[in-house]
Write an enzyme that holds these catalytic residues in place. Structure first.
Site, short mmCIF file in Angstrom:
data_model
loop_
_atom_site.label_atom_id
_atom_site.label_comp_id
_atom_site.label_asym_id
_atom_site.label_seq_id
_atom_site.Cartn_x
_atom_site.Cartn_y
_atom_site.Cartn_z
N ASP A 181 -41.69 -32.86 35.73
CA ASP A 181 -41.09 -31.86 35.29
C ASP A 181 -40.23 -31.15 36.34
OD1 ASP A 181 -41.27 -32.01 32.32
OD2 ASP A 181 -43.53 -31.35 32.79
N ASP A 229 -38.27 -8.90 26.74
CA ASP A 229 -38.58 -10.05 27.35
C ASP A 229 -39.47 -9.96 28.42
OD1 ASP A 229 -38.79 -12.57 28.54
OD2 ASP A 229 -36.62 -12.90 28.38
N SER A 271 -37.67 -19.15 21.34
CA SER A 271 -38.22 -20.12 20.63
C SER A 271 -37.71 -21.32 20.84
CB SER A 271 -38.34 -20.11 19.12
OG SER A 271 -37.23 -20.72 18.55
N ALA A 272 -38.40 -22.58 21.24
CA ALA A 272 -37.66 -23.68 21.78
C ALA A 272 -36.64 -24.12 20.70
CB ALA A 272 -38.63 -24.73 21.90
N ARG A 273 -36.84 -23.89 19.40
CA ARG A 273 -36.11 -24.57 18.49
C ARG A 273 -34.68 -23.69 18.46
NH1 ARG A 273 -34.91 -23.18 13.33
NH2 ARG A 273 -36.06 -21.43 13.44
N THR A 274 -34.74 -22.52 18.58
CA THR A 274 -33.42 -21.19 18.61
C THR A 274 -33.03 -21.23 19.96
OG1 THR A 274 -34.56 -19.39 18.90
CG2 THR A 274 -33.98 -20.23 16.43
N ARG A 275 -33.73 -21.69 20.74
CA ARG A 275 -33.28 -21.46 22.26
C ARG A 275 -32.57 -20.20 22.76
NH1 ARG A 275 -29.96 -26.59 23.56
NH2 ARG A 275 -30.41 -26.10 25.94
N LYS A 328 -29.43 -13.14 24.16
CA LYS A 328 -29.24 -13.96 25.30
C LYS A 328 -29.88 -15.33 25.03
CE LYS A 328 -32.89 -13.15 28.44
NZ LYS A 328 -33.96 -12.70 27.61
N ASP A 354 -47.76 -33.25 25.61
CA ASP A 354 -47.44 -34.02 26.90
C ASP A 354 -48.49 -35.18 26.58
OD1 ASP A 354 -45.57 -33.16 28.11
OD2 ASP A 354 -47.00 -31.56 29.41
#
Lengths: 558, 698
Positions: free
Chosen positions: B326, B363, B395-399, B413, B540
């Protein structure tokens, strides 16, 4: 000086023929079309294959390859045994009686295993029919069996299926052995070797005595004897007999013939692998080892016996073929034991200690060109062992030709390493333990040890030459050497095939900078050292007690 | 308290890598003493029989001992060696056995000390098991089964491995990691929810669902492994054992057949001398050290604070040809920091900075905090009413993430593509110079984050990735060893390419999802390559299982730890590179000592054969000029025995390994261990012979 010149010419001829014959072997065993040969031979080969019910499918399991090998060899052996035991009156101009059962059994197995130890005098024991039907027949089948195994092993190491035994056997005979021996037989014929079924001639010698001069179909017999690394003579004198080996020219050709196929097999291996550099380095390795041994033998024989030099200068001519001289006889002896031929043009027994050490050493190592097909296989087994021993030192599971060397390979390789001492040292020790009753040794002391050990080494290595001076036509010798003959032939063959089949099934690992390269000068040198250490360390004690102790006794060291 | 990101970040390694090597773990004293005792315990034939080479020595010792008691037992000839010689020989053989046992015991002892320390944490504890009716029952920790739920409060020991179902607490995991700072555990989040039995809750309380039956927990596995109790031989070790066993048989044949051969030339072969010859020839050096090398290899891995599930895994490390890494946390420092603001669409830098300040208000990730810091440095503090605003979690979906003001204004952002989509969905347009700013940042190897206020894009924040120091050299080393490195990153292709070039990795996969990992691994494996990877998340786990060597971070989830074949207690992904080195070192050590051992035989032959067969005329083979036959044999045997303890440090520490090509390694190791193995015994035996004759031992 001329001896050394002939060594150079000999090596040059072997190196010149290797790539030519190697390409041919590659095409034959890779089943590549050869327009001219195919047109003539395919119908013949297919006819035979159809006759024996073979469809030519490649072997899926080791046993698929091994089974026809064992059954066909059993059949060939029984056929030959029948000839020898019956020895009918046909083609039997001397009216020779059948062979004694144990000698017949020993002879059949000895020729079946490409060994050709002879515990009898051929011209006094065998009819032309037996020579042709039993022995010359086995010359072809045993050499072809060896070639088939060699190429099945090569295929496996290169990651291919083993192939089909019957197809390999027949192609080895039709495309390799018959054409080569046909040409060589013609050359021998032109140089004076007889080829007749007319029987012996009676003649009166210059001294006025009557002599029976045995003749026979010698030229054809002699050709495959040399080319197929068989070595069993038509005459007791073998290649020292002028009918088998008429002149120095045929002598040179006979020597080249012994190394031709094993050298070409190494070359063909490089073509199978797609890495001819690897093959060239291996060829170079065995050539260097051969040259070193030949130099020892020639030097020893040229120097003569140190105990006699006070009275007699010049080379050691006892037991030598004087037509060729001491040096060439020593060279011949090195070649015939390095390749597993066993033809001789002089008496091994009469070699000086160091001259006799060389053939013994060859028989122990079995790779200095080595047997038909099996020579290159043993050489590659040593390569596997070297890769395993040194390969760990680069920090990876050892790899050879893109596949991992693991437990399976080590089990079979080391088994092959174990078989030879087992079938040489154990029977030799038993024989020597009860020497007076069993051995019929003609010499006391270290030389006697060499004689006995040589006989079993020759049997187990499937060489066939004898140190002689041994009353070996006895029940004990016949039966005990049979064990070494069979053990030294079929156990390694089975192990080789199992190794190759398992290896071919392994996944391929792509090479990279972390991979140990085997086609380098360094690795080749290491392989040589491993061959010497692993191959010779085992036999060092008997070498020390035999020829080395004898050598010290001659030089008068304390 | 709302947390936007998993609150636990992989602990960053303290100090420089090479200083952290060999973290000292609790060691009990008397290691040597116990090893000495163990050397004698291991003389038990049932234990010795496992090692064919040493078993032959063991049998030989019995023979020489018998001959010491009654020298006429085996031979009647008056020239047979006397009682004194036999006794000396027996002692040397016994010493050979003890030295080999000692090497093994020493290697095992180091693991045992570690295991004992772990076992102390395992003392049976009381657990409060939650009954179906909601009440609690006090049970012994050994009575807990998978699926049980227990409550653990401040100061209590967690009774078994499990997942946090409810609650947040600080847990002291120093018993397994050696790290004294407590870590935060809470339900739900990846990694932070898994707890290990034997660790202690230091604040608050947790409800835990047990995931391991007694005796099968993480610590139990660790104990079994470091102790070597369930040590099964690795494939290479098995192959080597086979070879050594066959070599032993070959030499057994060679020696056993000697008496009749020698008798033929009237040369007596005393049985005790044959025993000496046999023991000298069989590869006792490697035979005696083989298991110690394997155990020490595991131990070295453990000293790096990595727990390997098997020796096989450590060995496989040496064979790795591809590392899948990674980017974040492995190649670059985990925290990207805001570097500059690039305004677009006619906005000023100040406008952009102020908006970014507002959008990052809630954040708490390092990235977010660094944006706030950078904006404050530019004095661009937002004046918006933040006390009434709410934060939107990333979130990983909306980024994307951001802030919703009470009046309905939305500040966002996030990834440039995500912000573009957001703006378009609000009916806005994308400024023409956005792509230029995006590319500029990417080309610098940074991560561009776009900032917008409702439908208007203000600009791009340059988040700078910092490549860990020394990575380039490490990848160069790997390349020399023939190992390819593949970097996986969620970044766009340009950024990924820049970082890949800067770090010196061979290949990269940009915009990768966790699922891509397994695809990359499978693709490499199809080409015949062996792949190692690190991972921590539950997603993973399939990739960790698929990889030939999977290293899970201890901070990771239980699923990841179970799928992996190694667990890194420090949770330091770069350690994979060290583990590869250890694997290689293990194999090299084994190969080097085997080569050394076999090469030694040449000199031993030249010592013993002339001594044994001097009367048969072999005296000239005494190249070393050894004083007498008996002293020659004893010297060879003493060398044979002493070489084992002399090589123990090497076996335990491993052969020095410098990353280089196979050819260079072979050349160097052959020179040292091959040629050395040929030459050293000649010198050693001669020196011992001088000592033996000076002391008039024989």
């Amino acid at each position: 000086m001329t001896d050394w010149f002939q060594v150079v010419v000999f090596v040059a001829l072997v190196w010149a023929t290797a790539p030519v014959l190697g390409l041919h072997l590659f095409q034959v065993f890779d089943a590549q079309p050869q327009p001219r040969l195919d047109r003539w031979l395919i119908p013949v080969e297919n006819g035979v294959l159809r006759f024996i019910g073979e469809r030519g499918r490649p072997a899926e399991q080791t046993w698929d390859y091994l089974r026809p090998l064992l059954f066909s060899n059993l059949f060939f052996g029984l056929v030959a045994l029948a000839f020898l035991l019956a020895q009918p009156p046909w083609l039997n101009p001397q009216g020779l009686p059948p062979m004694r059962w144990d000698t017949a059994l020993h002879t059949a197995i000895s020729f079946l295993t490409n060994t050709d130890q002879q515990h009898y005098t051929p011209e006094q024991s065998l009819s032309d029919l037996s020579q042709l039907g039993a022995l010359q027949f086995l010359f072809f089948t045993s050499a072809a069996t060896g070639l088939a195994v060699g190429f099945a092993f090569i295929r496996g190491l290169c990651g291919r299926p083993l192939g089909n035994f019957n197809t390999d056997l027949i192609r080895a005979i039709t495309r390799v052995l018959i054409p080569l021996s046909f040409v060589f037989a013609l050359v021998l014929l032109v140089n004076g070797a007889p080829m007749t079924l007319a029987g012996p001639v009676m003649l009166r010698t210059l001294e006025g005595a009557d002599q029976i001069l045995v003749r026979g179909p010698v030229a054809g017999y002699e050709a495959i004897k040399q080319i197929g690394e068989n070595g069993g003579g038509f005459f007791g004198a073998n290649s020292a007999h002028p009918f088998e080996n008429p002149n120095p020219f045929t002598n040179l050709l006979a020597m080249v013939a012994m190394f031709a196929i094993p050298a070409a097999t190494i070359d063909a291996f490089g073509r199978f692998l797609g890495n001819r550099r690897q093959a060239t380095l291996l060829l170079l390795l065995v050539t260097v080892l051969f040259l070193a041994l030949a130099a020892v033998a020639i030097k020893a024989e040229q120097g003569g016996n140190p105990l006699l030099t006070a009275w007699l200068s010049g080379p050691n001519l006892e037991g030598k073929e004087v037509r060729f001289g001491a040096g060439i006889t020593a060279l011949f002896a090195t070649i015939t034991t390095g390749s597993m031929t066993g033809a001789v043009n002089g008496a091994m027994d009469s070699l000086l200690p160091l001259g006799g050490l060389v053939p013994l050493f060859n028989l122990f190592l079995q790779v200095i060109f080595g047997g038909q097909g099996t020579g290159v296989a043993y050489l590659l087994v040593f390569l596997i062992l070297t890769v395993f021993l040194t390969g760990l030192m680069v920090g990876r599971t050892p790899e050879l030709f893109g596949r991992k060397v693991e437990k399976g390979e080590i089990v079979w390789s080391s088994l092959i390493l174990l078989i030879h001492p087992l079938f040489v040292l154990v029977p030799a020790a038993i024989t020597l333990a009860d020497a007076p009753t069993l051995s019929g040794i003609s010499n006391p002391g270290s030389h006697g040890i060499s004689q006995v050990v040589y006989e079993y080494a020759s049997a187990s290595a499937n060489n066939g030459s004898g140190f002689e001076g041994l009353g070996d036509g006895t029940l004990w010798w016949n039966l005990s050497t049979i064990l070494s003959l069979l053990g030294g032939r079929y156990l390694p063959i089975a192990a080789l095939l199992l190794l190759a089949a398992g290896f071919a099934r392994k996944p391929k690992v792509p090479p990279g900078p972390g991979t140990l390269a085997t086609d380098t000068g360094l690795f080749t040198v290491v392989t040589g050292v491993v061959i010497l250490i692993l191959g010779a360390l085992t036999f060092f004690p008997v070498l020390a007690l035999g020829p080395i102790a004898e050598a010290f006794s001659l030089t008068g060291a304390p | 308290m709302t947390t936007l990101q998993p609150p636990i970040f992989p602990r960053m390694p303290r100090g420089r890598r090479d200083q952290r090597r060999y973290t000292e773990r609790p060691r009990s004293d008397g290691l040597l003493g116990r090893a000495v005792v163990q050397s004698f315990v291991k003389l038990d034939p049932r234990l010795t029989a496992r090692n064919p080479v040493m078993f032959v020595v063991w049998c030989g010792t019995l023979v020489t001992l018998a001959a010491t008691l009654e020298p006429r037992l085996f031979e009647l000839s008056p020239e047979a060696p006397g009682r004194g010689f036999n006794a000396l020989l027996s002692l040397i053989l016994l010493a050979t056995l003890l030295f080999a046992n000692f090497a093994e015991a020493l290697a095992e002892g180091r693991g045992k000390a570690q295991a004992d320390a772990l076992r102390r944490t395992q003392a049976s504890t009381q657990a409060r098991r939650l009954l179906p009716d909601g009440s609690e029952a006090l049970v012994d920790s050994s009575a807990l089964r998978r699926g049980d739920q227990v409550r653990v409060s401040q100061g209590e020991m967690i009774p078994a491995d499990g997942e946090v179902v409810d609650g947040v607490a600080a847990v002291d995991e120093s018993a397994i990691t050696g790290e004294s700072a407590p870590v935060l555990k809470e339900a739900g989040s990846d990694g932070a929810s898994s707890v290990t039995g034997g660790t202690r809750v230091v604040s608050d309380k947790l409800l835990i669902r047990i995931t391991a039956d007694p005796g099968k927990g993480f610590i139990d596995r660790m104990i079994a492994l470091v102790e070597g109790a369930e040590r099964s031989k690795t494939p290479n070790e098995i192959a080597l054992t086979v070879l050594l066993a066959v070599l032993t048989q070959v030499f057994l044949i060679a020696v056993a057949t000697l008496p009749p051969v020698a008798a033929y030339i009237n040369s007596p072969t005393p049985v005790v001398v044959l025993v000496a010859l046999l023991v000298a020839l069989i590869p006792t050096t490697i035979g005696g050290l083989l298991s110690a090398i394997g155990i020490a290899g595991m131990d070295r891995v453990a000293q790096f604070n990595v727990i390997a599930t098997s020796g096989r895994a450590v060995e496989a490390c040496g064979d790795i040809t591809t590392l899948v890494l990674d980017k974040t946390g492995t190649i670059t420092l985990g925290n990207r920091l805001a570097e500059e603001f690039l305004p677009v669409g006619g906005h000023s830098e100040r406008e952009l900075a102020t908006t970014a300040h507002a959008a990052s208000w809630f954040d708490t990730t390092p990235e977010g905090k660094s944006i706030v810091r950078l904006a404050e440095k530019l004095d661009a503090v937002t004046a918006l009413p933040m006390d009434t605003a709410t934060g939107l979690e990333f979130s990983a979906r909306t980024r994307l993430s951001g802030t919703d003001l009470a009046d309905g204004n939305e500040l966002r952002k996030g990834a440039v593509e995500a912000i573009k989509g957001f703006v378009r969905s609000r009916g806005g347009t994308v400024p023409a110079d956005l792509d230029a700013a995006y590319e500029r940042v990417s080309r610098l190897g940074g991560t561009p984050l776009a900032v917008c206020w409702n439908a208007e894009i203000f600009g791009v924040i340059h988040l700078k990735d910092i490549i860990k120091p020394g990575m380039r050299e490490r990848f160069d080393q790997l390349r020399r060893m023939g190992i390819r490195s593949v970097m996986l990153t969620g970044d766009n292709a340009i950024t990924a390419g820049v970082i890949a070039r800067e770090a010196g990795v061979d290949d990269f996969i940009a915009e990768a999802t966790p699922e891509d990992k397994i695809a990359v691994i499978q693709a490499e494996q199809r080409l015949g390559r062996l792949v190692a990877m690190t991972g921590d998340g539950t997603n993973d786990a399939p990739a960790l299982a698929q990889a030939n060597v999977g290293v899970a971070m201890n901070s990771g989830t239980q699923a990841a730890k179970e799928a992996a074949n190694m667990v890194d207690l420090d949770s330091d992904p770069t350690k994979l590179i060290d583990i590869v080195t250890i694997g290689k070192q293990l194999l090299i050590t084994r190969g080097a000592l085997t080569t050394f051992s076999i090469a030694n035989d040449v000199a031993k032959y030249f010592a013993i054969l002339p001594a044994l067969f001097g009367k048969a005329g072999l005296a000239p083979l005494n190249l070393m000029g050894l004083a007498s036959p008996q002293s020659a044999i004893l010297s060879a045997m003493v060398f044979n025995a002493l070489i084992i303890p002399a090589l123990v440090p090497l076996a335990l520490k491993g052969v020095a390994f410098r990353p280089s090509t196979a050819d260079q390694l072979l050349r160097r190791n052959l020179l040292v261990y091959g040629l050395g193995g040929l030459v050293v015994p000649f010198i050693g035996i001669k020196l011992i012979d001088l000592a033996v004759s000076a002391l008039r031992l024989v």
